[in-house]
Write a protein that holds these residues in place. Structure first.
Motif, PDB file in Angstrom:
ATOM      1  N   GLY A  63       0.810  -1.213   0.000  1.00 49.52           N
ATOM      2  CA  GLY A  63       0.000   0.000   0.000  1.00 49.52           C
ATOM      3  C   GLY A  63       0.843   1.262   0.000  1.00 49.52           C
ATOM      4  O   GLY A  63       0.456   2.264  -0.588  1.00 49.52           O
ATOM      5  N   TYR A  64       1.989   1.214   0.670  1.00 53.70           N
ATOM      6  CA  TYR A  64       2.774   2.436   0.772  1.00 53.70           C
ATOM      7  C   TYR A  64       3.922   2.491  -0.218  1.00 53.70           C
ATOM      8  O   TYR A  64       4.156   3.515  -0.848  1.00 53.70           O
ATOM      9  CB  TYR A  64       3.253   2.635   2.217  1.00 53.70           C
ATOM     10  CG  TYR A  64       2.097   3.038   3.089  1.00 53.70           C
ATOM     11  CD1 TYR A  64       1.716   4.377   3.184  1.00 53.70           C
ATOM     12  CD2 TYR A  64       1.324   2.102   3.748  1.00 53.70           C
ATOM     13  CE1 TYR A  64       0.621   4.761   3.918  1.00 53.70           C
ATOM     14  CE2 TYR A  64       0.223   2.465   4.494  1.00 53.70           C
ATOM     15  CZ  TYR A  64      -0.129   3.804   4.575  1.00 53.70           C
ATOM     16  OH  TYR A  64      -1.218   4.180   5.292  1.00 53.70           O
ATOM     17  N   ALA A  65       4.670   1.369  -0.353  1.00 52.27           N
ATOM     18  CA  ALA A  65       5.814   1.420  -1.263  1.00 52.27           C
ATOM     19  C   ALA A  65       5.503   0.854  -2.642  1.00 52.27           C
ATOM     20  O   ALA A  65       6.320   0.961  -3.545  1.00 52.27           O
ATOM     21  CB  ALA A  65       6.998   0.666  -0.657  1.00 52.27           C
ATOM     22  N   GLY A  66       4.302   0.250  -2.804  1.00 51.68           N
ATOM     23  CA  GLY A  66       3.906  -0.239  -4.117  1.00 51.68           C
ATOM     24  C   GLY A  66       4.623  -1.493  -4.573  1.00 51.68           C
ATOM     25  O   GLY A  66       4.754  -1.738  -5.762  1.00 51.68           O
ATOM     26  N   ILE A  67       5.102  -2.304  -3.617  1.00 46.92           N
ATOM     27  CA  ILE A  67       5.764  -3.559  -3.976  1.00 46.92           C
ATOM     28  C   ILE A  67       4.733  -4.683  -3.944  1.00 46.92           C
ATOM     29  O   ILE A  67       4.204  -4.998  -2.892  1.00 46.92           O
ATOM     30  CB  ILE A  67       6.892  -3.885  -2.980  1.00 46.92           C
ATOM     31  CG1 ILE A  67       7.947  -2.791  -3.020  1.00 46.92           C
ATOM     32  CG2 ILE A  67       7.509  -5.242  -3.283  1.00 46.92           C
ATOM     33  CD1 ILE A  67       8.969  -2.909  -1.933  1.00 46.92           C
ATOM     34  N   VAL A  68       4.448  -5.277  -5.112  1.00 52.88           N
ATOM     35  CA  VAL A  68       3.487  -6.376  -5.164  1.00 52.88           C
ATOM     36  C   VAL A  68       4.206  -7.663  -4.764  1.00 52.88           C
ATOM     37  O   VAL A  68       5.124  -8.100  -5.449  1.00 52.88           O
ATOM     38  CB  VAL A  68       2.899  -6.534  -6.572  1.00 52.88           C
ATOM     39  CG1 VAL A  68       1.854  -7.630  -6.582  1.00 52.88           C
ATOM     40  CG2 VAL A  68       2.306  -5.229  -7.042  1.00 52.88           C
ATOM     41  N   SER A  69       3.826  -8.236  -3.621  1.00 52.26           N
ATOM     42  CA  SER A  69       4.445  -9.484  -3.195  1.00 52.26           C
ATOM     43  C   SER A  69       3.437 -10.620  -3.263  1.00 52.26           C
ATOM     44  O   SER A  69       2.356 -10.520  -2.697  1.00 52.26           O
ATOM     45  CB  SER A  69       4.978  -9.359  -1.770  1.00 52.26           C
ATOM     46  OG  SER A  69       5.392 -10.621  -1.308  1.00 52.26           O
ATOM     47  N   LEU A  70       3.799 -11.698  -3.978  1.00 55.39           N
ATOM     48  CA  LEU A  70       2.935 -12.878  -4.005  1.00 55.39           C
ATOM     49  C   LEU A  70       3.501 -13.979  -3.116  1.00 55.39           C
ATOM     50  O   LEU A  70       3.098 -15.119  -3.195  1.00 55.39           O
ATOM     51  CB  LEU A  70       2.777 -13.393  -5.432  1.00 55.39           C
ATOM     52  CG  LEU A  70       1.837 -12.611  -6.341  1.00 55.39           C
ATOM     53  CD1 LEU A  70       1.656 -13.328  -7.659  1.00 55.39           C
ATOM     54  CD2 LEU A  70       0.475 -12.420  -5.700  1.00 55.39           C
ATOM     55  N   HIS A 121       7.715  -4.744 -11.589  1.00 59.38           N
ATOM     56  CA  HIS A 121       6.711  -5.374 -12.451  1.00 59.38           C
ATOM     57  C   HIS A 121       6.736  -6.899 -12.403  1.00 59.38           C
ATOM     58  O   HIS A 121       6.824  -7.465 -11.331  1.00 59.38           O
ATOM     59  CB  HIS A 121       6.858  -4.861 -13.885  1.00 59.38           C
ATOM     60  CG  HIS A 121       6.818  -3.360 -13.966  1.00 59.38           C
ATOM     61  ND1 HIS A 121       5.781  -2.630 -13.452  1.00 59.38           N
ATOM     62  CD2 HIS A 121       7.713  -2.472 -14.444  1.00 59.38           C
ATOM     63  CE1 HIS A 121       6.028  -1.349 -13.633  1.00 59.38           C
ATOM     64  NE2 HIS A 121       7.192  -1.226 -14.220  1.00 59.38           N
ATOM     65  N   LEU A 122       6.703  -7.522 -13.582  1.00 61.77           N
ATOM     66  CA  LEU A 122       6.560  -8.976 -13.623  1.00 61.77           C
ATOM     67  C   LEU A 122       7.716  -9.676 -12.909  1.00 61.77           C
ATOM     68  O   LEU A 122       7.510 -10.634 -12.170  1.00 61.77           O
ATOM     69  CB  LEU A 122       6.471  -9.457 -15.076  1.00 61.77           C
ATOM     70  CG  LEU A 122       6.297 -10.973 -15.162  1.00 61.77           C
ATOM     71  CD1 LEU A 122       4.905 -11.371 -14.733  1.00 61.77           C
ATOM     72  CD2 LEU A 122       6.591 -11.487 -16.549  1.00 61.77           C
ATOM     73  N   ALA A 123       8.938  -9.183 -13.105  1.00 59.11           N
ATOM     74  CA  ALA A 123      10.089  -9.834 -12.476  1.00 59.11           C
ATOM     75  C   ALA A 123       9.945  -9.814 -10.955  1.00 59.11           C
ATOM     76  O   ALA A 123      10.264 -10.785 -10.274  1.00 59.11           O
ATOM     77  CB  ALA A 123      11.378  -9.139 -12.902  1.00 59.11           C
ATOM     78  N   LEU A 124       9.426  -8.713 -10.422  1.00 57.03           N
ATOM     79  CA  LEU A 124       9.223  -8.609  -8.970  1.00 57.03           C
ATOM     80  C   LEU A 124       8.189  -9.632  -8.494  1.00 57.03           C
ATOM     81  O   LEU A 124       8.398 -10.338  -7.492  1.00 57.03           O
ATOM     82  CB  LEU A 124       8.753  -7.195  -8.622  1.00 57.03           C
ATOM     83  CG  LEU A 124       8.512  -6.909  -7.148  1.00 57.03           C
ATOM     84  CD1 LEU A 124       9.810  -6.996  -6.381  1.00 57.03           C
ATOM     85  CD2 LEU A 124       7.899  -5.541  -6.968  1.00 57.03           C
ATOM     86  N   ILE A 125       7.089  -9.737  -9.244  1.00 54.63           N
ATOM     87  CA  ILE A 125       6.050 -10.714  -8.896  1.00 54.63           C
ATOM     88  C   ILE A 125       6.643 -12.118  -8.903  1.00 54.63           C
ATOM     89  O   ILE A 125       6.422 -12.918  -7.991  1.00 54.63           O
ATOM     90  CB  ILE A 125       4.871 -10.598  -9.889  1.00 54.63           C
ATOM     91  CG1 ILE A 125       4.160  -9.262  -9.696  1.00 54.63           C
ATOM     92  CG2 ILE A 125       3.893 -11.745  -9.719  1.00 54.63           C
ATOM     93  CD1 ILE A 125       3.101  -8.972 -10.721  1.00 54.63           C
TER      94      ILE A 125
END
Lengths: 331, 283
Positions: A63-70, A121-125
């Protein structure tokens, strides 16, 4: 507050944010209601408080840093296993257990944060997903330490503060979980309403521009990721201590997905979003639990699709939009 | 040794068929479609139904699996996906994982949670022996289909008018529109092609890995690994990544079973750290 017409300085903005809204008092007082109204559901209530803490930790990075973690369940699971395993070796004091779990997940979070801050983006996911699966496989194959698929056996948790026993009705468990949740909430609230929190929001909005104005994006992401990992670890440790069991389920992909759903359902980046989402999700699941879990996911899916298409900021975002509309019409 | 390599290669071809469609949609249209394997599952269940309930020959059901997945995906593309082409990764992830959850529940409701299978014709069963090594006929068939699909896809995207329109629309939408290319229709067709290939992959996967409602999530992970390791939008990259993952997965399970699936996640993380955009990624 600055006078109307003059622009708000960041400090004015932060000061306005730190003030407690009356609804916040109402919310926290309402968390005491289960003691009076639903004494039979205190175990569920403590599970909700733990899940809400987990959602809060995800909110910090998503929510704050915008890092999408699955793969956020990795930290939840490491915290749970830590608290469970050290209790087998004699460290049975719950609060000491929380500290050790937070320390260890913080270290793991810090170590992995160097990977996380490099990707987008995708690599982070994919990286977060991969780390989640990696930890799951590790716990599965390290049978001597974790008990593998059979779960961890022989957890013994001491009395809280040396006095309060974890009873069958969950009175101690709920008080304990709620107190930890509230303290962590104060910490996160303080953090997000600081210049650091403002910098995080800047990174979320435009991570390329932030270094240009002197805010080191990667270093900030490493810091907040480490903190989020530690809080998720505390949530996991709480679950291990209050239920006296740890199984591979704490590391499942499903858990990572569920917490994401809760956060988005409630509203990410608003602190209360994760808490509200956890309450709705857990109560609904408890009510539907008689039905096949496979069918229950149909409604979760439908809910997700609806939220994305209709309520982009979750329930809280929708409510605050409605609130502003009504107030705007009146004035 | 060669037998393990061959099995890994055949498994890789299956992963390639399942994932090449996602490489097309994700790589070209930049849409994180976590419901991709739901379309594969649709193809699989259609084949199971046609073979077992209506007595169709297995091979005849394959084009139907392709068509059905393509048609259903176009409906979803027009109704939902289209509105999120410019949304954030998170919104795309949430929408599509929601659809994946719904597909799992629907499949469980209609077909139950049991493992399904579709008997293959007798000429695809058994194995051929060459130099003392057994080659499964069905696996040879998979390799042939995989290579054929690769060839057709590369030729289509590189040398046809449609392929040129797709690449133009992806590179610069406004310019493409200005040149009179129907960008909406091109995107819909590309999406249908990608999902159709997933449907075909799902039908072909039944014999090797079986089919149950959790297929939409279980194989999603493999497919995502193949696409991100290979590099977005690169068919050659997906091909090589699929073979790499297939061989290392089979070899890992064969030689060091206690390590389990650990190996491929490690391979993926190391490869992505080395090349964040994937082996053949351009961005």
């Amino acid at each position: 507050m600055s006078k109307p017409g003059t622009p708000m300085t960041p400090h004015d903005y932060l000061r306005a944010q730190t003030r407690w809204h009356p609804l916040e008092y109402v919310f926290w007082l309402a968390t005491l209601l289960p003691f009076v109204l639903f004494p039979n559901y205190l175990s569920l209530a403590s599970q909700i408080a733990i899940t809400a803490l987990f959602a809060l930790s995800l909110d910090l990075i998503l929510g704050y840093a915008g890092i999408v973690s699955l793969g956020h369940a990795a930290f939840f699971g490491i915290g749970a296993y830590t608290a469970g395993i050290i209790s087998k070796y004699g460290i049975s004091d719950p609060i000491l257990g929380l500290f050790i779990a937070a320390l260890l997940t913080g270290i793991v979070g810090f170590a992995t944060s160097f990977i996380i801050s490099r990707f987008k983006h995708l690599a982070l996911i994919m990286i977060t997903l991969g780390l989640g699966f990696l930890v799951h496989e590790l716990a599965n194959s390290a049978h001597w330490l974790t008990g593998g698929a059979d779960g961890l056996q022989g957890i013994r948790i001491g009395d809280l503060l040396g006095y309060f026993e974890f009873d069958l009705w969950g009175r101690t468990a709920y008080t304990y979980s709620l107190a930890v949740l509230f303290l962590m909430f104060l910490l996160v609230r303080r953090l997000t309403n600081s210049p650091f929190g403002l910098a995080l929001r800047g990174i979320r909005e435009n991570s390329v521009r932030m270094p240009a104005i002197g805010a080191p994006s990667a270093a900030h992401i490493r810091k907040v990721y480490t903190m989020s990992a530690a809080i998720a670890g505390i949530a996991g440790a709480l679950l291990a201590q209050t239920t006296s069991t740890v199984s591979l389920g704490v590391l499942d992909f499903q858990r990572s997905a569920d917490v994401l759903v809760m956060l988005v359902l409630g509203g990410a980046g608003m602190m209360y979003g994760g808490l509200i989402g956890a309450i709705i999700f857990m109560v609904a699941r408890d009510q539907f639990s008689g039905i096949n879990p496979q069918y229950w996911y149909f409604w979760i899916g439908l809910l997700l699709v609806t939220v994305v298409m209709v309520l982009p900021n979750g329930i809280l975002g929708g409510l605050s939009h409605l609130y502003r509309m009504i107030r705007g019409r009146r004035s | 040794m060669i037998g393990v390599l061959f099995d890994g290669f055949a498994y890789g071809m299956l992963l390639f068929l399942l994932s090449v469609g996602l490489s097309v949609t994700l790589g070209m249209m930049n849409f994180v479609n976590l419901a991709h394997c739901a379309f594969a599952m649709l193809g699989g269940y259609l084949t199971v139904t046609l073979v077992n309930r209506f007595g169709w020959p297995f091979l005849a059901t394959l084009p139907m699996a392709f068509l059905a997945a393509a048609l259903v995906s176009v409906v979803f593309e027009r109704l939902l996906y289209r509105k999120l082409y410019r949304a954030t990764d998170l919104d795309q992830v949430l929408l599509t994982i929601g659809l994946a959850f719904m597909s799992i529940a629907t499949a469980a409701y209609i077909f139950g949670t049991v493992h399904q299978s579709a008997p293959t014709p007798s000429f695809l069963r058994g194995s051929i022996e060459y130099f003392g090594i057994n080659f499964g006929v069905y696996r040879l068939f998979l390799v042939a289909v995989g290579l054929a699909v690769t060839l057709v896809l590369v030729l289509t995207l590189e040398y046809t008018r449609f392929g040129q329109q797709v690449r133009a629309a992806v590179d610069n939408q406004r310019m493409a529109r200005g040149l009179g290319i129907n960008v909406d229709a091109t995107f819909a067709a590309t999406f249908a092609l990608g999902s159709g290939l997933a449907g075909l992959g799902g039908a072909l996967a039944i014999e090797i890995v079986g089919l149950d409602p959790s297929f939409a999530l279980t194989y999603l992970v493999y497919v995502l690994i193949v696409v991100s390791v290979g590099g977005l939008g690169s068919i050659l990259g997906s091909f090589i990544a699929a073979v790499l993952i297939g061989v290392s997965d089979i070899a890992g399970k064969y030689y060091v079973p206690e390590v389990g699936a650990f190996l491929i996640y490690l391979v993926m993380i190391l490869l992505l750290m080395w090349r964040p955009a994937g082996l053949f990624g351009k961005r």
